[in-house]
Design a protein around this motif. Sequence first.
Motif, mmCIF file in Angstrom:
data_model
loop_
_atom_site.group_PDB
_atom_site.id
_atom_site.type_symbol
_atom_site.label_atom_id
_atom_site.label_comp_id
_atom_site.label_asym_id
_atom_site.label_seq_id
_atom_site.Cartn_x
_atom_site.Cartn_y
_atom_site.Cartn_z
ATOM 1 N N LYS A 168 5.689 -0.303 -4.851
ATOM 2 C CA LYS A 168 5.029 0.980 -4.570
ATOM 3 C C LYS A 168 3.688 1.071 -5.297
ATOM 4 C CE LYS A 168 9.237 3.660 -3.662
ATOM 5 N NZ LYS A 168 10.179 4.677 -4.203
ATOM 6 N N ALA A 169 3.654 0.560 -6.526
ATOM 7 C CA ALA A 169 2.387 0.538 -7.275
ATOM 8 C C ALA A 169 1.368 -0.330 -6.529
ATOM 9 C CB ALA A 169 2.615 0.006 -8.681
ATOM 10 N N TYR A 170 1.815 -1.482 -6.031
ATOM 11 C CA TYR A 170 0.900 -2.367 -5.298
ATOM 12 C C TYR A 170 0.362 -1.680 -4.040
ATOM 13 C CZ TYR A 170 -1.032 -6.294 -2.773
ATOM 14 O OH TYR A 170 -1.888 -7.114 -2.079
ATOM 15 N N ASP A 228 -12.538 1.993 0.288
ATOM 16 C CA ASP A 228 -11.750 3.022 -0.400
ATOM 17 C C ASP A 228 -11.537 2.689 -1.875
ATOM 18 O OD1 ASP A 228 -10.089 0.857 -0.029
ATOM 19 O OD2 ASP A 228 -8.365 2.021 0.657
ATOM 20 N N GLN A 229 -12.365 1.778 -2.423
ATOM 21 C CA GLN A 229 -12.197 1.358 -3.812
ATOM 22 C C GLN A 229 -13.454 1.646 -4.626
ATOM 23 O OE1 GLN A 229 -10.511 -2.578 -2.065
ATOM 24 N NE2 GLN A 229 -9.979 -2.630 -4.240
ATOM 25 N N VAL A 230 -13.293 1.719 -5.950
ATOM 26 C CA VAL A 230 -14.422 1.985 -6.841
ATOM 27 C C VAL A 230 -14.667 0.779 -7.744
ATOM 28 C CG1 VAL A 230 -14.128 4.488 -6.810
ATOM 29 C CG2 VAL A 230 -12.915 3.129 -8.538
ATOM 30 N N LEU A 231 -15.850 0.742 -8.348
ATOM 31 C CA LEU A 231 -16.226 -0.365 -9.229
ATOM 32 C C LEU A 231 -15.381 -0.395 -10.495
ATOM 33 C CD1 LEU A 231 -20.138 -0.246 -9.215
ATOM 34 C CD2 LEU A 231 -18.667 -1.749 -7.878
ATOM 35 N N ALA A 232 -15.128 -1.610 -10.979
ATOM 36 C CA ALA A 232 -14.440 -1.749 -12.262
ATOM 37 C C ALA A 232 -15.344 -1.292 -13.399
ATOM 38 C CB ALA A 232 -14.025 -3.206 -12.473
ATOM 39 N N VAL A 240 -1.165 -5.704 -14.833
ATOM 40 C CA VAL A 240 -1.899 -4.572 -14.236
ATOM 41 C C VAL A 240 -0.955 -3.709 -13.407
ATOM 42 C CG1 VAL A 240 -3.707 -3.958 -12.567
ATOM 43 C CG2 VAL A 240 -4.116 -5.776 -14.238
ATOM 44 N N LEU A 241 -0.061 -4.340 -12.648
ATOM 45 C CA LEU A 241 0.884 -3.586 -11.819
ATOM 46 C C LEU A 241 1.861 -2.780 -12.683
ATOM 47 C CD1 LEU A 241 1.625 -6.216 -9.031
ATOM 48 C CD2 LEU A 241 0.504 -3.998 -8.725
ATOM 49 N N CYS A 242 2.306 -3.364 -13.788
ATOM 50 C CA CYS A 242 3.212 -2.643 -14.699
ATOM 51 C C CYS A 242 2.501 -1.434 -15.309
ATOM 52 C CB CYS A 242 3.711 -3.572 -15.805
ATOM 53 S SG CYS A 242 4.898 -4.814 -15.251
ATOM 54 N N ASP A 243 1.256 -1.636 -15.700
ATOM 55 C CA ASP A 243 0.469 -0.542 -16.269
ATOM 56 C C ASP A 243 0.230 0.558 -15.232
ATOM 57 O OD1 ASP A 243 -1.282 0.583 -18.432
ATOM 58 O OD2 ASP A 243 -2.829 0.249 -16.921
ATOM 59 N N ALA A 244 -0.059 0.147 -13.988
ATOM 60 C CA ALA A 244 -0.302 1.122 -12.917
ATOM 61 C C ALA A 244 0.970 1.909 -12.604
ATOM 62 C CB ALA A 244 -0.804 0.400 -11.667
ATOM 63 N N PHE A 283 -6.461 1.719 -8.547
ATOM 64 C CA PHE A 283 -6.730 1.011 -9.805
ATOM 65 C C PHE A 283 -7.353 -0.337 -9.476
ATOM 66 C CE2 PHE A 283 -2.337 0.426 -8.481
ATOM 67 C CZ PHE A 283 -2.122 -0.936 -8.587
ATOM 68 N N GLN A 284 -7.691 -1.111 -10.495
ATOM 69 C CA GLN A 284 -8.413 -2.375 -10.320
ATOM 70 C C GLN A 284 -7.442 -3.552 -10.337
ATOM 71 O OE1 GLN A 284 -11.719 -2.321 -9.747
ATOM 72 N NE2 GLN A 284 -11.789 -0.101 -10.025
ATOM 73 N N ILE A 285 -7.340 -4.255 -9.198
ATOM 74 C CA ILE A 285 -6.491 -5.444 -9.132
ATOM 75 C C ILE A 285 -7.024 -6.365 -8.046
ATOM 76 C CG2 ILE A 285 -4.817 -4.485 -7.470
ATOM 77 C CD1 ILE A 285 -2.621 -5.942 -9.166
ATOM 78 N N SER A 286 -6.872 -7.660 -8.235
ATOM 79 C CA SER A 286 -7.354 -8.642 -7.258
ATOM 80 C C SER A 286 -6.572 -8.541 -5.954
ATOM 81 C CB SER A 286 -7.205 -10.053 -7.838
ATOM 82 O OG SER A 286 -7.316 -11.027 -6.826
#
Length: 306
Positions: free
Chosen positions: A87-89, A181-185, A31-35, A95-98
């Motif tokens: 930086k992505a993290y 500050d987050q949205v639903l998956a 997910v981090l690589c994609d982001a 984006f959606q990440i745990s």
Amino acid sequence: MRIIHGINFEPELIREYQHVIYQNIVKGMQVLCDARDKLDIPWEHPTSQLAANEAVTYHSGCLLDAEQFHQYVPIINILWTDGAIRKAYDRRREFQISDSVSYFLDELDRISRLDYIPTHRDILHCRKATKGVFEFTIRIQNIPFVFVDVGGQRTQRQKWTKCFDCSVTSILFLVSTSEFDQVLAEDRKTNRLEESRNIFDTIVNNTTFQGISIILFLNKTDLLQQKVKNPDTDIRWYYPQFTGNPHSILDVQNFILQMFMHVRKNTKTPIYHHFTNAVDTQNIQVVFSSVKDTILHRNLSALMLQ
């Protein structure tokens, strides 16, 4: 609940958590690589792209054992030390990440050992969506407490109704306070805190639950505090009606609490609330001691009335 009441995890359950932790780590790095790619963040080390290409070969539906996971460890180490992934993290609200990915990545050396066995802290950080309805009983001071765990995703909510029969004495409602500050998956646009408030509205104002104690757990206070302290995050961007100090944890907590308390139409309906950090067993032990007393007291009062 199992940890604070000294109930051991069965060996097969620990092995299951181990597989899920491996999956959390590899999937999290994917997910981090994609982001990083979508956010157009340049690699700090151009050779990291080769590691990213290797990371995407993992199929998230596969269970990883220790030896299989070990093959991914050098790749993940390379990526987690690259400034682009960091930086992505830091932009994870986009984006959606745990929330637990950084915990596991920082513990990678320990987790990657072939003799690794998950600790209680690892299990608390492990993320696996609850699908269906799970019931378990814990005896507390020789009194059986039956817990029914239900999934919070939209697809799981139609399964809740079967749980709410006449034997329910309390509803524990968990809110992730750090997700303002987050949205639903599910739809990538609905604010997560708003969604929680809307669900809470349907429960607290449901006539079926009259007389049932509702206990609001305002969870993830540790992550909320990190966001509140961050000068690059301001709750007013998402809630313009907020009038306090956006970098005061007490002001932000009180605002979120009032968001939920104000949905109650019948002010005689008691709502008990606690600010919690579920991965802190000491915090949860203190909170649940209070919750237990609340449940027992209300049940005793109901019996006296009968």
